[in-house]
Design a protein around this motif. Structure first.
Motif, short mmCIF file in Angstrom:
data_model
loop_
_atom_site.label_atom_id
_atom_site.label_comp_id
_atom_site.label_asym_id
_atom_site.label_seq_id
_atom_site.Cartn_x
_atom_site.Cartn_y
_atom_site.Cartn_z
N GLN A 394 0.83 -1.21 0.00
CA GLN A 394 0.00 0.00 0.00
C GLN A 394 0.86 1.25 0.00
N LEU A 403 -1.45 5.62 -6.93
CA LEU A 403 -2.83 5.92 -6.53
C LEU A 403 -3.30 7.24 -7.13
N GLU A 413 -14.46 3.75 -6.16
CA GLU A 413 -14.46 2.65 -5.20
C GLU A 413 -15.22 1.45 -5.77
N VAL A 417 -8.46 -3.31 -10.10
CA VAL A 417 -7.09 -2.99 -10.49
C VAL A 417 -6.36 -4.30 -10.71
N TYR A 426 -10.58 -1.65 -5.68
CA TYR A 426 -10.03 -0.38 -5.20
C TYR A 426 -10.96 0.25 -4.17
#
Length: 428
Positions: A394, A403, A413, A417, A426
């Motif tokens: 992350q 990102l 959302e 990915v 995501y």
């Protein structure tokens, strides 16, 4: 002087270049290419030496460079590999990358040897590039570049229990009474100028390692006094014994002293405020009768409702010390016995990744793709199934701007990915 910090530059060895040459000998027709391979560069390796207890070896020498690999030569002779550079450090040393402040390695517990920087791979000689259509290749592979970085070494002693408190409250006296340690003791502030370690052997067996941390004062977390130099040593402890001068022999209020020291611990590191803590009300041998009972009652009524058990003791006479130690041992028995290890946060492979490209694009509605050599390399050394590996993944996505690029492409959302066979949803 106690050396528990050092900043050094380290560099692995560069790989040797592959060689370009052709075999030309009498009576050997069509000898062909015979350039040898370059040797591998030396690694930079940190090893724990149990006989060391300071970082004094790094006080004056600040640059450490492993040997480069030798270039290849003719007649298919490979270059010699560079020698590894082995740096000896005391147990408990944490290696931190200076620019990011992230942990590279913690030389504690079972981690006795760590390859921090790998040497460059040797280049291939032109003998490897001969084909049916290219029988005389005039090129060879260069050796892989070295890796380099500046790191900070911090020694954080490995102890179960840390003794904290204002100067001159009796920490060294208590340590000398209950362990085999012989710290310097004097009736003046800052007698202790380095952490002292001692082992308590209780009758039931099982030792407890105690660290006497030099006295803290108000403002220690901001660099005042001597104690701030050693606050890092409390980070590994599992229990804190907070010594306080209950007799107020220097005119200070013991309750106010406890509040101030706890405030300094939290200011330095919030996690220290969460460590289990017991209060040892020391120097009660100079109090008598009602005065003694009154101060003990006051301390208990103030701190025991907050979860801090109070033990009246005298480090000089030994009164109450055994009860204190058995209580602390019982606390430790309920905890994980493995030493506190700082998780690896910085992967030196990242140093190579920065120059590698990657691409982010929208493949179809609600599906986005992230690929490229940098991504492929990262996935090769990251275990996404572990919690630590997923957190690193992350952070990698965030720090490399991936990102941000996905959001610029309009990702929402719940969208998908994809990365080299991996697929995830995501969510912010």
């Amino acid at each position: 002087m106690f050396a528990d910090r050092a900043e050094i530059y380290i560099r692995s060895g560069k790989g040797g270049d592959g060689h370009v040459s052709f075999r030309r000998e009498k009576y050997v027709p069509a000898g062909g290419p015979d350039g040898g391979d370059g040797g591998k560069g030396g690694d930079v390796i940190f090893e724990v030496d149990e006989g060391l207890n300071t970082l004094a070896d790094f006080r004056y020498t600040r640059r450490f460079i492993a040997e480069d690999g030798e270039n290849g030569s003719k007649k298919k002779c490979s270059g010699r590999d560079g020698k590894d550079l082995i740096l000896k450090v005391p147990p408990g040393t944490v290696i931190i990358e200076v620019n990011t402040g992230k942990v590279v390695a913690d030389m504690s517990g079972d981690n006795k040897r760590e390859v921090v920087l790998k040497g460059g791979r040797g280049g291939k000689g032109n003998q490897h590039y001969a084909t049916a259509t290219m029988q005389a290749p005039k090129y060879a592979q260069p050796g892989q570049a070295a890796m380099e970085m500046t790191v900070r070494l911090e020694l954080k002693v490995i102890a179960d229990v840390g003794l904290v408190g204002f100067p001159n409250v009796g920490k060294s006296t208590l340590l000398s009474r209950v362990t085999n340690a012989r710290p310097k003791i004097g009736n003046y502030h800052f007698t202790t100028t380095r952490p002292n370690l001692g082992v308590v052997d209780l009758e039931e067996g099982g030792g407890v390692v105690i660290a006497d941390i030099p006295g803290l004062i108000e403002g220690a977390s901001e660099g005042l006094g001597l104690g701030h130099e050693f606050l890092r040593h409390i980070e590994r402890t599992k229990v804190i014994i907070h010594l306080v001068d209950a007799a107020s022999t220097e005119g200070r209020d013991p309750i106010e002293d406890i509040r101030k020291i706890n405030s300094e611990l939290v200011s330095y590191n919030e996690q220290l405020g969460k460590l289990p803590q017991v209060i040892a009300a020391n120097k009660l041998d100079v109090l008598y009768g009602d005065e003694k009972e009154e101060i003990i009652k006051k301390l208990k009524s103030t701190f025991e409702p907050e979860g801090y058990k109070v033990f009246p003791i005298s480090a000089v006479s030994g009164e109450g010390v055994k009860e204190l130690l058995y209580h602390v041992k019982a606390m430790l028995d309920q905890m994980d016995t493995s030493p506190v290890i700082f998780e690896k946060e910085f992967f030196p492979e990242e140093l190579k990744d920065k120059s590698l490209p990657f691409e982010v694009w929208k493949e179809e509605d609600h599906v986005y793709v992230v690929e490229g050599p940098r991504i492929e390399r990262m996935l090769g050394y990251t275990n996404l199934e572990s919690e630590k590996g997923f957190v690193f993944f992350q952070n990698f996505m965030k720090e490399n701007g991936i990102l941000d690029q996905l959001e610029e492409l309009g990702i929402q959302e719940g969208d998908t990915v994809r990365m080299y066979g991996l697929q995830f949803d995501y969510y912010k």
